[in-house]
Each structure stands twice: as C-alpha cells, then as structure tokens.
Enzyme design. Structure first.
Site, short mmCIF file in Angstrom:
data_model
loop_
_atom_site.label_atom_id
_atom_site.label_comp_id
_atom_site.label_asym_id
_atom_site.label_seq_id
_atom_site.Cartn_x
_atom_site.Cartn_y
_atom_site.Cartn_z
N ASP A 1 3.36 -6.10 11.71
CA ASP A 1 3.61 -4.93 10.87
C ASP A 1 3.20 -3.65 11.59
O ASP A 1 3.81 -2.60 11.38
CB ASP A 1 2.85 -5.06 9.55
CG ASP A 1 3.37 -4.12 8.49
OD1 ASP A 1 4.62 -4.02 8.33
OD2 ASP A 1 2.56 -3.46 7.81
N CYS B 1 12.17 -1.81 2.39
CA CYS B 1 10.76 -1.75 2.78
C CYS B 1 10.01 -0.73 1.93
O CYS B 1 9.01 -1.05 1.28
CB CYS B 1 10.64 -1.39 4.26
SG CYS B 1 8.93 -1.24 4.80
N TYR C 1 -0.95 -0.58 -1.68
CA TYR C 1 0.46 -0.39 -2.03
C TYR C 1 0.70 -0.25 -3.53
O TYR C 1 1.73 0.29 -3.94
CB TYR C 1 1.31 -1.51 -1.43
CG TYR C 1 1.41 -1.40 0.07
CD1 TYR C 1 2.23 -0.45 0.66
CD2 TYR C 1 0.66 -2.22 0.90
CE1 TYR C 1 2.32 -0.32 2.03
CE2 TYR C 1 0.73 -2.11 2.28
CZ TYR C 1 1.56 -1.15 2.84
OH TYR C 1 1.63 -1.01 4.20
N GLU D 1 14.07 -8.29 5.73
CA GLU D 1 12.71 -8.08 5.23
C GLU D 1 12.11 -9.41 4.76
O GLU D 1 10.94 -9.70 5.03
CB GLU D 1 12.74 -7.07 4.07
CG GLU D 1 11.38 -6.67 3.53
CD GLU D 1 10.59 -5.78 4.47
OE1 GLU D 1 9.62 -6.29 5.08
OE2 GLU D 1 10.92 -4.60 4.58
#
Length: 224
Positions: free
Chosen positions: A44, A135, A166, A209
């Site tokens: 990532d 994303c 997040y 993804e």
C-alpha cells in the site's frame, strides 16, 4: 440516482467482492493473519506513490482552475499527510521507511496502478476520476461498515487504528468530496454514449482493487 451510484449498481458484483472481501472482514475482528496485514502495508505504501502520480496527472488533465486545485489538494494529501500516517502505522508493525521503499512491487499493485494511470492518459479527467473512485470512496464505505462491528474498536484488535483512520471524519470528508466532484464532472462530460465506457473502467478498477486484497490475503494464508 447519482452517477457514482449508477456505477456501483452496474458493478454490483465487483463492488461486493471488493468491499466485502475476507481481508476486510478479518480487520474488523482482528482475525486477519499478521503476515497478510504486513504484506498489505508494504504494497500500500508503494501504491500511494503511484496514486500520487495519478493525482499529478489529474492536475494536467484538469480543464479548469477549480479542477486543478482539487487535484493538487489530493496530491498534497497523499504526499504530505497520508504517506506520513502510513509510515507511522508501519513503524508500529516494525517496518521502517527503508523496508517500504526497498520492497519489490507486487504484480497486483503494478497492474492496478498502471491501469489507473493508463485510463487517465488515454481519457479525460472524468475517466481518471472514475478509475480512482473505487479506492478513494470504497475505503470510506469499507471502514464505515467495519467500524460498526462489535470488536472493531476493541483494545485486542490490532487493526483498530486502520479502521479508525478511514472511518474517521477527516477521511470520510475526503471521500465525500471525491464523490461530489465525480458527480459534478459526470454532469458536465458523461454523455449516455460514454456511460458504458466509464462503467467498464469502474468495473475493472474495482476488480483490481479486490485483487489487491486477495494478494495480501494469500500472503497471510501461505504464512500460516
């Protein structure tokens, strides 16, 4: 139904495979193997570098100053905020900046980021933002779902920091802004004749993804 909602509806199978992947479920209750998360963290970081390039491309592709400023803000958020947070998170897992920068890129990471950059190079700003959407907006949806789980914020859950990052207000606002900007661009440039092409881009980016999760999930399984 907004443009982004139409994209999600058209790509419902791919979207579900991405947002409900076993990797994400393992984050919510802490059951994800540590090796899987470590592999994800490293890839990532490399992913963020390439996504910064995509936002730089968005500046170039922007038809208006407002679009340029929006893209520049996204680029700054990645380089000056998100990457620093990522390095801090990796440090908690014993991964140094040198570990991250010297790691070989995985094929899945390269496939995904190259696809996004290619979509942007071949198309306009709208096409690029469609490729970026899984994303940017997907992470907000995933984290919101995970945060509602009973053990998401438990002290014993090693992944609670990721979920909180997040699911938190700052990132949720970033995702909401990206959604609104995507819908705005679609109002201007998404003709009915183009919608099938844009859906195809969204489906493929979403599939890639999900492959990113799968790559990390396999790393965890093989380490057991």
């Amino acid at each position: 139904m907004s443009f982004f909602e139409r994209l999600k509806t058209a790509a419902s199978t791919e979207w579900r495979a991405y947002t409900e992947h076993p990797f994400t479920n393992g984050l919510s209750d802490g059951s994800l193997p540590e090796a899987a998360f470590r592999h994800y963290l490293v890839q990532d970081y490399l992913f963020l570098i390439e996504f910064a390039r995509a936002y730089a491309l968005a500046v170039y592709k922007s038809p208006t100053l407002a679009d340029m400023r929006e893209a520049a803000a996204g680029l700054s958020a990645i380089l000056d905020v998100e990457m620093n947070l990522h390095v801090k998170l990796c440090a908690d897992w014993g991964l140094s900046p040198a570990d991250l920068e010297q790691a070989p890129p995985a094929a899945e990471m390269l496939a995904y980021t190259r696809y996004v950059l290619d979509a942007g190079m071949r198309g306009d700003l709208l096409a690029l933002k469609v490729a970026l959407a899984p994303c940017v907006i997907g992470y907000a949806e995933i984290a919101t779902r995970l945060a509602s789980r009973p053990n998401a914020d438990a002290p014993t859950n090693a992944y609670r920091v990721w979920i909180a990052e997040y699911a938190g207000v700052p990132y949720q606002e970033v995702a909401a802004k990206a959604w609104a900007h995507l819908d705005h661009l679609a109002d201007l440039y998404a003709t009915p004749a183009r919608e099938a092409e844009l859906i195809a881009i969204f489906k493929e980016a979403t599939r890639l993804e999900a492959d990113f999760w799968e790559m990390s999930w396999r790393a965890g399984q093989s380490a057991q």
